[in-house]
Design a protein around this motif. Sequence first.
Motif, short mmCIF file in Angstrom:
data_model
loop_
_atom_site.label_atom_id
_atom_site.label_comp_id
_atom_site.label_asym_id
_atom_site.label_seq_id
_atom_site.Cartn_x
_atom_site.Cartn_y
_atom_site.Cartn_z
N LEU A 212 0.82 -1.22 0.00
CA LEU A 212 0.00 0.00 0.00
C LEU A 212 0.86 1.26 0.00
O LEU A 212 0.40 2.33 -0.41
N GLU A 213 2.11 1.11 0.44
CA GLU A 213 3.02 2.27 0.48
C GLU A 213 3.28 2.84 -0.92
O GLU A 213 3.63 4.01 -1.06
N TRP A 214 3.08 2.02 -1.96
CA TRP A 214 3.33 2.49 -3.32
C TRP A 214 2.22 3.40 -3.84
O TRP A 214 2.45 4.22 -4.73
N ILE A 215 1.02 3.23 -3.31
CA ILE A 215 -0.14 3.94 -3.86
C ILE A 215 -0.71 4.97 -2.89
O ILE A 215 -1.01 6.10 -3.28
N LEU A 216 -0.86 4.58 -1.64
CA LEU A 216 -1.54 5.43 -0.67
C LEU A 216 -0.58 6.30 0.13
O LEU A 216 0.59 5.92 0.34
N ASN A 217 -1.07 7.44 0.58
CA ASN A 217 -0.35 8.20 1.59
C ASN A 217 -0.52 7.44 2.90
O ASN A 217 -1.63 7.10 3.30
N THR A 218 0.57 7.15 3.56
CA THR A 218 0.55 6.32 4.77
C THR A 218 1.20 7.09 5.93
O THR A 218 1.83 8.13 5.72
N PRO A 219 1.07 6.56 7.15
CA PRO A 219 1.74 7.22 8.28
C PRO A 219 3.24 7.42 8.04
O PRO A 219 3.80 8.46 8.39
N SER A 220 3.90 6.43 7.43
CA SER A 220 5.33 6.56 7.17
C SER A 220 5.62 7.71 6.22
O SER A 220 6.52 8.54 6.46
N HIS A 221 4.87 7.80 5.11
CA HIS A 221 5.09 8.89 4.15
C HIS A 221 4.79 10.25 4.77
O HIS A 221 5.51 11.22 4.52
N HIS A 222 3.74 10.30 5.58
CA HIS A 222 3.34 11.61 6.11
C HIS A 222 4.25 12.04 7.27
O HIS A 222 4.38 13.24 7.53
N ARG A 223 4.87 11.08 7.94
CA ARG A 223 5.87 11.47 8.95
C ARG A 223 7.00 12.25 8.29
O ARG A 223 7.50 13.23 8.85
N VAL A 224 7.41 11.81 7.11
CA VAL A 224 8.44 12.55 6.37
C VAL A 224 7.97 13.97 6.09
O VAL A 224 8.72 14.94 6.27
N HIS A 225 6.73 14.10 5.66
CA HIS A 225 6.21 15.43 5.32
C HIS A 225 6.27 16.38 6.53
O HIS A 225 6.48 17.58 6.36
N HIS A 226 6.08 15.85 7.72
CA HIS A 226 6.06 16.69 8.93
C HIS A 226 7.45 16.88 9.54
O HIS A 226 7.58 17.57 10.55
N GLY A 227 8.47 16.29 8.92
CA GLY A 227 9.81 16.40 9.49
C GLY A 227 10.49 17.72 9.15
O GLY A 227 10.22 18.32 8.12
N ARG A 228 11.40 18.13 10.05
CA ARG A 228 12.23 19.30 9.75
C ARG A 228 13.67 18.89 9.39
O ARG A 228 14.53 19.76 9.22
N ASN A 229 13.91 17.58 9.30
CA ASN A 229 15.19 17.12 8.78
C ASN A 229 15.36 17.65 7.36
O ASN A 229 14.38 17.72 6.61
N PRO A 230 16.57 17.98 6.96
CA PRO A 230 16.75 18.48 5.58
C PRO A 230 16.17 17.56 4.51
O PRO A 230 15.63 18.04 3.51
N TYR A 231 16.25 16.23 4.71
CA TYR A 231 15.75 15.32 3.66
C TYR A 231 14.21 15.29 3.61
O TYR A 231 13.63 14.78 2.64
N CYS A 232 13.57 15.84 4.63
CA CYS A 232 12.10 15.83 4.70
C CYS A 232 11.46 17.09 4.12
O CYS A 232 10.24 17.08 3.83
N ILE A 233 12.23 18.16 3.95
CA ILE A 233 11.65 19.44 3.58
C ILE A 233 11.01 19.39 2.19
O ILE A 233 11.62 18.94 1.22
N ASP A 234 9.77 19.84 2.10
CA ASP A 234 9.03 19.94 0.84
C ASP A 234 8.89 18.59 0.14
O ASP A 234 9.10 18.48 -1.08
#
Length: 448
Positions: A212-234
């Motif tokens: 499901l990670e390939w198609i859906l937005n998941t908790p794992s993907h959205h954790r990245v979106h909320h991160g302030r780590n440089p690799y997470c930005i935008d």
Amino acid sequence: MGSQAGGPRATAPGQQLRALFYVLPPGESSFRTVEEVPDYVEKSIPFFIAFIGLEFAVSWVQKRKLAGRINDGISSLSLGILSRLPDVLFRSIDLISYIYVWNNYRLFELPWDSPWTWYLTLLGVDFVYYCFHRISHEVNILWAAHQVHHSSEDYNLFTALRQSVLQKYTSWIFNLPMALFIPPSVFAVHLQFNLLYQFWIHTEVVTKLGPLEWILNTPSHHRVHHGRNPYCIDKNYGGTLIIWDRIFGTFEAEDAKVVYGLTHPVNSFDPIMLQLRPLVHIWNTFWATPGFCNKLSVIFKGPGWGPGKPRLGLPEEIPVVTGKEVPFNPSVPAYLNWYAVVHFAIIMDLYTGLLGTVTMLSQGTILLRIGFIILSLTSFGLLMENRPKADVLEIIRCLVFIAVYKLGHLRSQFSSLGSAYEVLFSLCAAFWGIQIMKRIISSKDKHH
């Protein structure tokens, strides 16, 4: 199977639960008119509470710690309530503008009861969300509204409810092309489903979901979106689907431990300040920046832009994350945490009561209730920050409650609690009065 014309349709608890995960099929969520569309978001409030409790329980079993903090949780819930208060007074601008374009400019009309229309609208609403969400990160004036959602340094289901009061007044524009051919009733359903789906992905207790990670937005993907780590930005802007990020090059898989929040934390629980501070910053930067074109760039380029920099700023200027960052967490007496929880529960009672009776109330009563709710949420934020003289605002709030309750403009949903509320607020007013007197006496002693 569609519905007949009439008022909002009732939804069974099982249907409401499936709506939360976007698995309510077309046959159960297709309506001829907008008036028949249930308020799925409002009806989801009990499920929000239940899932937050479940998240806390699972987090305790997994890590032997709770999934959040009282101060940050109350701040997120306060921002969520604040974002919904305009809808008490006015019909959603998303729907008003959409219906206007549909009534006056539609090119053709897709059938409201067709599964093909339903699935096309799912894709359309989610693609539009991706576009608006991405622009909200890349245009400073839009980021000023959206950053509210990113301001928490925790990541849990409370964070999902942390919303901007201003964002809806720009997002509606992006939906209008769909009004040229998609019926408003179908759009109204998916607008809610897209929002509700994003509730459950704000959690750390769910790790990966396999294919499901390939198609859906998941908790794992959205954790990245909320991160302030440089690799997470935008990164990872999708709402329900992650395919847009994979197509347009904004996808990033979860890798190093994510540190949540803004790159420059605001360090506040005051809901009004969290909503308005970014706009004040843009205002000050606008006037301090020389040159007319540069001033426009302050508004319409990225939040990291400055004269001589690329549109979105310089990646090397993003603060380094060490993993040892400490969230803003002022020390307050234990009783104050419990005080805030109890009084916030009362505000939830008053707020949900307002939603349920708004059509029966006078405009003056509605405004008084909204005003008291805003006063309360602001006071809670200042108390959680242990701000000087927060006790003054709190005693004013308690006295206002007693007065407005006596006049009949505030009412609990539960009539048996009315007298208890009056006694509680009277005792609280006396308590804060004593605290203020102690502070004044202590201050005088220090000056002698």
